[in-house]
Design a protein around this motif. Structure first.
Motif, PDB file in Angstrom:
ATOM      1  N   CYS A 149      21.189  37.091  62.903  1.00 17.63           N
ATOM      2  CA  CYS A 149      21.036  35.590  62.172  1.00 17.63           C
ATOM      3  C   CYS A 149      20.030  34.804  62.797  1.00 17.63           C
ATOM      4  O   CYS A 149      19.239  34.478  61.373  1.00 17.63           O
ATOM      5  N   THR A 153      14.786  36.459  58.945  1.00 19.83           N
ATOM      6  CA  THR A 153      14.312  35.393  58.645  1.00 19.83           C
ATOM      7  C   THR A 153      14.406  36.406  57.112  1.00 19.83           C
ATOM      8  O   THR A 153      13.882  36.745  56.545  1.00 19.83           O
ATOM      9  N   LYS A 155      14.617  35.841  53.879  1.00 19.61           N
ATOM     10  CA  LYS A 155      13.797  35.043  52.726  1.00 19.61           C
ATOM     11  C   LYS A 155      14.762  35.443  51.316  1.00 19.61           C
ATOM     12  O   LYS A 155      14.247  35.345  50.195  1.00 19.61           O
ATOM     13  N   LEU A 158      17.928  34.369  50.724  1.00 17.32           N
ATOM     14  CA  LEU A 158      18.064  32.953  50.616  1.00 17.32           C
ATOM     15  C   LEU A 158      16.917  31.827  49.412  1.00 17.32           C
ATOM     16  O   LEU A 158      16.903  30.823  49.314  1.00 17.32           O
ATOM     17  N   ALA A 161      15.466  28.750  50.228  1.00 14.44           N
ATOM     18  CA  ALA A 161      16.295  28.000  51.643  1.00 14.44           C
ATOM     19  C   ALA A 161      15.908  28.490  53.105  1.00 14.44           C
ATOM     20  O   ALA A 161      16.037  27.707  54.263  1.00 14.44           O
ATOM     21  N   ALA A 162      15.423  29.786  53.040  1.00 18.46           N
ATOM     22  CA  ALA A 162      14.941  30.714  54.425  1.00 18.46           C
ATOM     23  C   ALA A 162      13.507  29.629  54.955  1.00 18.46           C
ATOM     24  O   ALA A 162      12.343  30.697  54.217  1.00 18.46           O
ATOM     25  N   SER A 176      17.372  27.261  60.363  1.00 16.01           N
ATOM     26  CA  SER A 176      17.405  26.482  59.314  1.00 16.01           C
ATOM     27  C   SER A 176      18.408  26.772  58.735  1.00 16.01           C
ATOM     28  O   SER A 176      19.559  25.533  58.496  1.00 16.01           O
ATOM     29  N   TRP A 177      19.606  28.045  59.163  1.00 18.50           N
ATOM     30  CA  TRP A 177      20.480  28.309  57.814  1.00 18.50           C
ATOM     31  C   TRP A 177      21.187  28.547  58.552  1.00 18.50           C
ATOM     32  O   TRP A 177      22.646  29.858  57.836  1.00 18.50           O
ATOM     33  N   ILE A 240      25.372  35.419  53.948  1.00 13.51           N
ATOM     34  CA  ILE A 240      23.848  35.541  53.498  1.00 13.51           C
ATOM     35  C   ILE A 240      23.103  36.588  52.841  1.00 13.51           C
ATOM     36  O   ILE A 240      22.499  36.834  52.161  1.00 13.51           O
TER      37      ILE A 240
END
Length: 473
Positions: A149, A153, A155, A158, A161-162, A176-177, A240
Motif C-alpha cells: 500500500c 502508486t 495509478k 485509482l 485519485a492516485a 493519499s489513498w 484498491i
C-alpha cells in the motif's frame, strides 16, 4: 493437519533472497501436510541452502534448480545467487539473473502444468506468461500488506485519485489513498536512500522493481500476515486492486519442523541455557540482526556502548561479518560487561533463546521473520531498521505499541549510545514502557495460536481449490 478435499499442484518462484525463499519453503511443508503437491523453484545454491525435507513429505515436495545463465554471471561474485552473496550495488545484476530464468521457468511450467504458482514482487513479467499457459497466479508477499500500500502508486487502479509522489517529502507520511489514520512513513535519511536507488556506481547500472506491473494481473493476493495484525491494510489492498486477498497467517514458529527439540542436548545450547537460567525473569535483552545485515563500525560501537550504558543483562548473537574484518566491538567492551552480558559469534538456537523466560525484549532490525519470531513469544521489540520495508515495520509496530524504535538523526540515520540505552530501558524495565510489554504479550497469544493460523492455511487452500478451473484468456 487434516487434508483438504482436492489435491492441488502448487508451484513457487520466490525472489533470490533467503528471507523470501525460507518462508516459501515453510509454506510448502504446510501445504504438503494437507496432501498437496509442491514445486519450489530457485537456483542451485539457494536450493542447497534449504533444510532437509521431512521424510513423510518427500513425495509431495519437489525442489527444482534453475541455473543462472552464464551471460548473467559475469558481473556477479563467484557463486552469487542470493542477496546474501552480494553487496547492494550488485543487486541490479542479481535482478538480471532472476529475469534471465524466464525461459527455463517457462519450459518447466509447460511440462509440469501446476494449477497455481506463487510469485514474488520481482517477477513483474510472470502473470502474462503463466496466464498464456492457463495457470493461475498468486502474488505472495512475505511481509505485511502495508508495504504494498505504501510503496506502490496504484495509478492504473485509482486514476486521478492516485497522486504521484515526486518529492522526498511525499514519502514522510501516508500516501493519499490510505483512508484511515496511520503514522506510516519514511524518515528523511531513508527517503534519500530510496531516491538514490540501488545501482552499481562503477557501471551506472541501476535496478527498479515495478510493483504495479507485478500485481496488476495477479488472480489473488496473499501475505504472510493476519487480520489481527493489519485488517485495515489487507482490506485496503482488496479495495484498491479489486482482487481477492487471502492471507496465509504468519507461519508461526510452532508450525516449523525445526523447532522440534533437536538442540536440547547440544553443548552449545546447554551452555546458553545455563546462563539464561541464572538471570531474572524478563530481564535480558536479546540482540540479533539476521544473517545478511552488516553493521558499520560507528553503528556497532554506539550499539555496544548503549547496551553497556543501559545496565541491563543482554545476550548478543553477533554473527561474523564477511568482508568486514576491520569492524569490531569497542576495546575492553566485553571485559567491562562480562558479569551481565554475553556476545556469541557462533550460530545460536534463536527460537529456544526467545522462548526462555529470562528474555524481556528483542533488539531487532525488523526483518519480517525476526518480528514474527519475537512476537510469537510475546517479546517486546526494540527496533533498529535498516531497509525500507523494515522501517515501515518499525513505524507500524510502534504505532500499535508493540515495540520501541531507537531514534536516529533525520539527516544521516546515525544514532547514539544514549538513544540505545533509553530505548532498551523503556521497552524492558521502565514503568512508562509497560503498555508496550502488555501489548506484545497480547499479540503473542495471537501469533502463537496454532489453531488460528492453521485455519488461515486451510482458508487459503480452499480458495485455490474453488478457483482451480483453467484461466480464461
Amino acid at each position: 493437519m487434516a487434508k483438504t478435499d482436492k489435491q492441488l499442484h502448487i508451484a513457487m518462484f520466490p525472489w533470490l533472497a533467503m528471507g523470501h525463499i525460507f518462508p516459501n519453503f515453510e509454506l510448502a511443508k504446510l501445504f504438503a501436510q494437507k496432501g498437496h503437491s509442491i514445486t519450489l523453484i530457485s537456483t542451485p545454491r539457494n536450493i542447497s541452502r534449504l533444510p532437509q525435507i521431512p521424510t513423510h513429505l518427500e513425495q509431495l515436495i519437489k525442489l527444482v534448480s534453475l541455473p543462472i545463465l552464464p551471460k548473467h554471471k559475469a558481473n556477479l561474485p563467484e557463486n552469487a545467487e542470493s542477496t546474501m552473496d552480494v553487496t547492494p550495488n550488485k543487486v541490479p545484476y542479481l535482478k538480471m539473473a532472476y529475469d534471465g530464468l524466464q525461459e527455463s521457468l517457462t519450459q518447466l511450467l509447460k511440462s509440469s502444468a501446476p494449477d497455481w504458482i506463487l510469485y514474488d514482487f520481482a517477477a513483474d513479467w510472470l502473470p502474462p506468461l503463466v496466464h498464456s499457459l492457463q495457470i493461475r497466479c498468486v502474488f505472495f508477499v512475505v511481509s505485511p500488506a502495508w508495504n504494498l500500500c505504501f510503496f506502490d502508486t496504484p495509478k492504473p487502479q485509482l486514476g486521478s485519485a492516485a497522486v504521484f509522489r515526486t518529492k522526498p517529502e511525499d514519502y514522510l507520511r501516508p500516501p493519499s489513498w490510505v483512508p484511515f489514520h496511520s503514522n506510516i512513513g519514511l524518515k528523511l535519511h531513508e527517503v534519500k536512500k530510496m531516491f538514490e536507488g540501488v545501482s552499481d556506481k562503477e557501471t551506472g547500472v541501476t535496478v527498479s522493481f515495478n510493483f504495479n506491473k507485478a500485481v496488476s494481473s495477479c488472480d489473488l493476493f496473499s501475505f504472510r500476515s493476519c487480520y489481527e495484525l493489519e485488517s485495515e491494510w489487507l482490506n485496503l489492498v482488496e479495495d484498491i486492486y479489486k482482487r481477492p486477498v487471502v492471507p496465509v497467517g504468519v507461519i508461526p514458529p510452532s508450525f516449523q519442523v525445526r523447532i522440534v527439540n533437536e538442540e536440547d542436548n547440544k553443548p552449545e545450547w546447554l551452555k546458553i541455557q545455563s546462563w539464561l537460567d541464572k538471570q531474572e525473569q524478563g530481564s535480558v535483552v536479546y540482540i540479533a540482526f539476521g544473517s545478511e545485515l552488516k553493521l558499520g563500525q560507528q553503528d556497532l560501537t554506539e550499539l555496544a556502548l548503549g547496551l553497556e550504558l543501559s545496565g541491563l543483562p543482554f545476550f548478543w548473537a553477533l554473527r561474523k561479518q564477511q568482508d568486514s574484518s576491520s569492524v569490531d566491538l569497542p576495546d575492553g567492551f566485553e571485559d567491562r560487561v562480562s558479569d551481565r552480558g554475553v556476545v556469541c559469534r557462533d550460530w545460536v538456537p534463536q527460537l529456544k533463546i526467545l522462548a526462555h523466560g529470562s528474555i524481556g525484549g528483542y533488539l531487532t532490525h525488523c526483518g519480517s521473520g525476526s518480528v514474527i519470531e519475537g512476537l510469537h513469544f510475546g517479546r517486546v521489540l526494540v527496533m533498529l531498521p535498516y531497509l525500507l520495508d523494515q522501517a515501515l515495520y518499525a513505524r507500524v509496530l510502534e504505532e500499535k505499541k508493540l515495540g520501541v524504535e531507537i531514534p536516529r538523526n533525520e539527516q544521516d540515520g546515525s544514532f547514539t549510545r544514549s538513544s540505545v540505552a533509553k530505548s532498551v530501558k523503556l521497552a524492558i524495565v521502565d514503568e512508562g514502557g509497560s503498555i508496550y510489554r502488555d501489548k506484545a504479550k497480547e499479540m503473542g497469544l495471537v501469533f502463537s495460536d496454532k489453531d488460528r493460523h492453521e485455519q488461515y492455511i486451510e482458508n487459503f487452500l480452499q480458495h485455490l481449490q474453488h478457483k482451480r478451473e483453467p484461466f480464461q484468456i
